[in-house]
Motif scaffolding. Structure first.
Motif, PDB file in Angstrom:
ATOM      1  N   ARG A  98       0.858  -1.187   0.000  1.00  0.00           N
ATOM      2  CA  ARG A  98       0.000   0.000   0.000  1.00  0.00           C
ATOM      3  C   ARG A  98       0.894   1.236   0.000  1.00  0.00           C
ATOM      4  O   ARG A  98       1.011   1.949   0.990  1.00  0.00           O
ATOM      5  N   ALA A  99       1.531   1.482  -1.124  1.00  0.00           N
ATOM      6  CA  ALA A  99       2.428   2.635  -1.228  1.00  0.00           C
ATOM      7  C   ALA A  99       1.656   3.931  -1.015  1.00  0.00           C
ATOM      8  O   ALA A  99       0.494   4.040  -1.425  1.00  0.00           O
ATOM      9  N   PRO A 100       2.276   4.922  -0.364  1.00  0.00           N
ATOM     10  CA  PRO A 100       1.566   6.158  -0.043  1.00  0.00           C
ATOM     11  C   PRO A 100       1.248   7.034  -1.252  1.00  0.00           C
ATOM     12  O   PRO A 100       0.415   7.929  -1.171  1.00  0.00           O
ATOM     13  N   LEU A 101       1.903   6.792  -2.374  1.00  0.00           N
ATOM     14  CA  LEU A 101       1.609   7.550  -3.592  1.00  0.00           C
ATOM     15  C   LEU A 101       2.009   6.721  -4.804  1.00  0.00           C
ATOM     16  O   LEU A 101       2.802   5.789  -4.686  1.00  0.00           O
ATOM     17  N   ARG A 102       1.458   7.096  -5.943  1.00  0.00           N
ATOM     18  CA  ARG A 102       1.778   6.389  -7.174  1.00  0.00           C
ATOM     19  C   ARG A 102       3.067   6.965  -7.746  1.00  0.00           C
ATOM     20  O   ARG A 102       3.189   8.171  -7.943  1.00  0.00           O
ATOM     21  N   ALA A 103       4.005   6.092  -8.021  1.00  0.00           N
ATOM     22  CA  ALA A 103       5.289   6.538  -8.554  1.00  0.00           C
ATOM     23  C   ALA A 103       5.864   5.445  -9.440  1.00  0.00           C
ATOM     24  O   ALA A 103       5.832   4.265  -9.088  1.00  0.00           O
ATOM     25  N   GLY A 104       6.394   5.833 -10.567  1.00  0.00           N
ATOM     26  CA  GLY A 104       6.976   4.872 -11.491  1.00  0.00           C
ATOM     27  C   GLY A 104       8.404   4.513 -11.121  1.00  0.00           C
ATOM     28  O   GLY A 104       9.006   5.089 -10.210  1.00  0.00           O
ATOM     29  N   ARG A 105       8.946   3.579 -11.854  1.00  0.00           N
ATOM     30  CA  ARG A 105      10.335   3.150 -11.678  1.00  0.00           C
ATOM     31  C   ARG A 105      11.199   3.861 -12.720  1.00  0.00           C
ATOM     32  O   ARG A 105      10.822   3.958 -13.878  1.00  0.00           O
ATOM     33  N   THR A 106      12.340   4.377 -12.293  1.00  0.00           N
ATOM     34  CA  THR A 106      13.270   4.992 -13.247  1.00  0.00           C
ATOM     35  C   THR A 106      14.483   4.089 -13.421  1.00  0.00           C
ATOM     36  O   THR A 106      14.844   3.331 -12.524  1.00  0.00           O
TER      37      THR A 106
END
Length: 324
Positions: free
Chosen positions: A170-178
């Motif tokens: 349950r990550a606190p925000l949506r973020a992609g992988r770089t």
């Protein structure tokens, strides 16, 4: 990751993948240690100042493959890729892989025991060695199972950690992988500044020049650049998605809040690097162009101004209600 190059090392190639750990809250250092303990019996490196950071022992992967070249020339490399997993601030997960290249004195394949005694290094068998060409071939290479592929190693390590039952997903925000692909040319001549390229789709490339004695520092520097590039990229995405100035203030603040709580305090360029002129000079070059810290401060100031305006508006509204 210790990788002391031999006198013949002429090029180091690496790839770093950075992602948000799939946890709703920052994990304590002890939990992070358990996540990165990939090699039994070896010590996990742990730091608590200036920011919590744990790093796994090296994981070695044997390779016997071609190297990508701009002109399609057949160049063979045999040796081991050294990889590691790190978690910073209980939130940011990185998997990095690197390999130092040197010319083969024997010009033929030797027993694996020879290569295993040189962790993180490979010997190149070719008629002619063009370091700049090999660096460019690696940086520009398309996915190909027939050539050196550090991306697959780093991807596997990130996925392995993200699947851990310790994480609540349950990550606190949506973020992609770089993904940062880098090449360090070892030279004794005059050094040029680093060249950082940011592409769409999460890909980045970095080309640097270094002395043989600075190879370890350069690898750590590239990991640090990847981490801070991810922070900046994610913060820009959060600001854009917040619809600041175009939506209800309460909704905007709800969208900005995860970044304030989980990301802003993690910006510390160069804080964990060994204090040496090589890393300091490289960071100075990046601060001149593209100016990552200036852009970060601008984003943070914009968020704080929005917070201040909303607080003033809320306070004024309550004063108005109280005076009725």
């Amino acid at each position: 990751m210790s990788q002391t190059p031999s006198a013949g090392t002429f090029l180091v190639l690496g790839e770093v993948h950075t992602a948000l750990l799939q946890s709703s809250a920052a994990l304590p250092v002890n939990a992070c240690e358990r996540l990165v303990r990939l090699v039994g019996g070896e010590r996990v490196r742990r730091y608590e100042r200036p920011i919590a950071h744990v790093c796994s022992p090296s994981v070695l992967t044997g390779v016997d493959c071609r190297l990508a070249t701009p002109d399609g020339a057949r160049v063979r490399a045999i040796g081991t890729v050294a990889s590691r997993v790190a978690i910073t601030g209980g939130h940011l997960l990185q998997a990095s892989s690197r390999i130092g290249l040197e010319a083969s004195a024997d010009r033929r394949r030797l027993p694996w025991s020879h290569y295993l005694a040189r962790p993180g290094r490979a010997e190149v068998i070719a008629k002619r060695l063009d370091a700049a060409g090999l660096a460019r071939g690696f940086i520009d290479a398309e996915p190909d199972e027939n050539v050196l592929d550090l991306a697959s190693v780093s991807t596997r390590l990130v996925d392995e950690v993200q699947k851990s039952p310790v994480l609540d997903r349950r990550a606190p925000l949506r973020a992609g992988r770089t993904k940062l692909r880098w090449a360090a040319l070892v030279t004794e001549g005059e050094l040029a500044g680093p060249s950082l390229t940011v592409a769409s789709g999460g890909g980045r490339t970095l080309v640097v020049q270094c002395r043989a004695v600075d190879v370890d520092t350069i690898g750590d520097f590239c990991d640090d650049v990847a981490l801070h590039d991810w922070l900046l990229t994610t913060l820009l995405h959060v600001i854009e998605s917040s619809r600041m100035g175009n939506d209800d203030d309460v909704k905007v603040m709800a969208r900005l809040r995860p970044a304030v709580e989980h990301l802003l305090h993690l910006w510390m360029p160069e804080a964990r690097l060994e204090q040496g002129e090589a890393a300091a000079q490289l960071w100075r070059s990046l601060e001149d162009r593209p100016g990552m810290s200036r852009q970060w401060r601008s984003c943070v100031d914009r968020i704080r101004d929005q917070l201040a305006l909303n607080t003033i508006a809320l306070f004024g509204a309550r004063l108005g209600e109280g005076s009725r």
